[in-house]
Design a protein around this motif. Structure first.
Motif, PDB file in Angstrom:
ATOM      1  N   THR A  58      32.124  32.926  33.062  1.00  0.00           N
ATOM      2  CA  THR A  58      31.494  32.428  34.294  1.00  0.00           C
ATOM      3  C   THR A  58      32.471  31.748  35.245  1.00  0.00           C
ATOM      4  OG1 THR A  58      30.861  30.409  33.105  1.00  0.00           O
ATOM      5  CG2 THR A  58      29.216  32.173  33.252  1.00  0.00           C
ATOM      6  N   ARG A  59      33.699  31.479  34.811  1.00  0.00           N
ATOM      7  CA  ARG A  59      34.694  30.913  35.702  1.00  0.00           C
ATOM      8  C   ARG A  59      34.997  31.913  36.825  1.00  0.00           C
ATOM      9  NH1 ARG A  59      39.310  27.166  35.793  1.00  0.00           N
ATOM     10  NH2 ARG A  59      40.967  28.232  36.942  1.00  0.00           N
ATOM     11  N   PHE A  60      35.268  31.410  38.019  1.00  0.00           N
ATOM     12  CA  PHE A  60      35.400  32.246  39.216  1.00  0.00           C
ATOM     13  C   PHE A  60      36.420  33.378  39.079  1.00  0.00           C
ATOM     14  CE2 PHE A  60      38.626  29.003  39.683  1.00  0.00           C
ATOM     15  CZ  PHE A  60      39.712  29.676  40.247  1.00  0.00           C
ATOM     16  N   ASP A  61      37.445  33.192  38.243  1.00  0.00           N
ATOM     17  CA  ASP A  61      38.508  34.196  38.117  1.00  0.00           C
ATOM     18  C   ASP A  61      38.398  35.012  36.825  1.00  0.00           C
ATOM     19  OD1 ASP A  61      39.088  32.106  36.441  1.00  0.00           O
ATOM     20  OD2 ASP A  61      41.142  31.793  37.160  1.00  0.00           O
TER      21      ASP A  61
ATOM     22  N   GLU B 132      36.776  45.508  48.232  1.00  0.00           N
ATOM     23  CA  GLU B 132      37.804  44.572  47.762  1.00  0.00           C
ATOM     24  C   GLU B 132      37.855  43.293  48.591  1.00  0.00           C
ATOM     25  OE1 GLU B 132      42.612  44.506  46.821  1.00  0.00           O
ATOM     26  OE2 GLU B 132      41.546  46.396  47.068  1.00  0.00           O
ATOM     27  N   ASP B 133      37.756  43.412  49.925  1.00  0.00           N
ATOM     28  CA  ASP B 133      37.839  42.214  50.755  1.00  0.00           C
ATOM     29  C   ASP B 133      36.618  41.316  50.562  1.00  0.00           C
ATOM     30  OD1 ASP B 133      36.184  44.121  51.930  1.00  0.00           O
ATOM     31  OD2 ASP B 133      36.624  43.470  53.979  1.00  0.00           O
ATOM     32  N   ARG B 134      35.434  41.933  50.384  1.00  0.00           N
ATOM     33  CA  ARG B 134      34.230  41.139  50.164  1.00  0.00           C
ATOM     34  C   ARG B 134      34.270  40.485  48.786  1.00  0.00           C
ATOM     35  NH1 ARG B 134      28.005  42.953  49.180  1.00  0.00           N
ATOM     36  NH2 ARG B 134      27.118  40.863  49.271  1.00  0.00           N
ATOM     37  N   LEU B 135      34.804  41.192  47.772  1.00  0.00           N
ATOM     38  CA  LEU B 135      34.903  40.631  46.426  1.00  0.00           C
ATOM     39  C   LEU B 135      35.773  39.386  46.431  1.00  0.00           C
ATOM     40  CD1 LEU B 135      34.477  40.686  43.378  1.00  0.00           C
ATOM     41  CD2 LEU B 135      36.430  42.249  43.207  1.00  0.00           C
ATOM     42  N   SER B 136      36.922  39.462  47.109  1.00  0.00           N
ATOM     43  CA  SER B 136      37.824  38.314  47.186  1.00  0.00           C
ATOM     44  C   SER B 136      37.138  37.130  47.865  1.00  0.00           C
ATOM     45  CB  SER B 136      39.090  38.704  47.947  1.00  0.00           C
ATOM     46  OG  SER B 136      39.954  37.596  48.082  1.00  0.00           O
TER      47      SER B 136
END
Length: 222
Positions: free
Chosen positions: A96-99, A112-116
């Motif tokens: 569940t950590r953001f990365d 990809e840009d929206r995922l980041s």
């Protein structure tokens, strides 16, 4: 009565019917399609950021049920009598950590840009808004709270079709996790026990339902 009014009354009747069933009738079994319906309402439940940080383990194996009963004082009166028994697991900070790899896979259909951008928003939320990264326990507890959404939805869905349930928190978390780890159900620390719930049919009628007055529970600010 119009369709909307009928639907509202049916839903309220389900809430009036539902109670924490302490004794199940061991001679009654939930039909497979009915229980699949209950599980589907859990799977379709909402979660913060759409993480779905849960897993539902349906335990029908008698040997494992016996181990759970001996590890959980809260389950002792429901096993083996309950028709179906579900252990709800929560994903830990490893997922569940953001990365985490899990979140990247969960949102893999994002451009990809929206995922980041989306993972960056989750990072902001975890680091600063709720300060969930200050301790591993904080993020794990946050995920556990999420699992109570499908828990409630499954119990309500069950009540709407005349099936009883009982949520169970009566267990030692460390001992239960040890048991589940031994059974290979925690996937090397990616899951932790959250809550358990028994489903079946009541053995006897419950006491009348009581709740605090509406005006004490609901406050309007206008």
């Amino acid at each position: 009565m119009n369709k909307k009014a009928i639907a509202k009354e049916e839903i309220l009747n389900a809430y009036r019917f539902r109670h924490a069933t302490k004794e199940f009738d061991p001679n009654k079994t939930i039909p497979a399609d009915d229980f699949q319906f209950i599980l589907e309402t859990g799977r379709l439940s909402p979660s913060s950021f759409g993480m779905e940080p849960w897993r539902f383990i349906v335990v029908q194996n008698e040997k494992l049920r016996d181990k759970i009963k001996n590890t959980s004082w809260g389950a002792a009166g429901k096993l083996p009598e309950a028709s179906h028994f579900v252990m709800i697991l929560a994903r830990t900070h490893l997922d569940t950590r953001f990365d985490s790899a899990y979140l990247k896979e969960q949102f893999s259909d994002f451009p990809e840009d929206r995922l980041s951008q989306y993972l960056g928003m989750i990072e902001q939320f975890q680091k600063h808004d709720f300060k969930l990264l200050d301790q591993e326990r904080f993020l794990n507890d946050w995920a556990i709270r999420q699992t109570y959404i499908p828990l409630a939805n499954m119990m309500t869905a069950a009540a709407e079709i005349g099936i009883d349930s009982c949520p169970i928190e009566g267990f030692n978390v460390e001992r239960m996790n040890e048991l589940l780890a031994e059974e290979g159900l925690l996937e090397d620390g990616h899951f932790t026990i959250s809550v358990m719930v028994a489903f079946g049919y009541r053995k006897k009628e419950p006491q009348p339902k009581t709740r605090r007055p509406y005006d004490d529970v609901v406050k309007w600010i206008e």
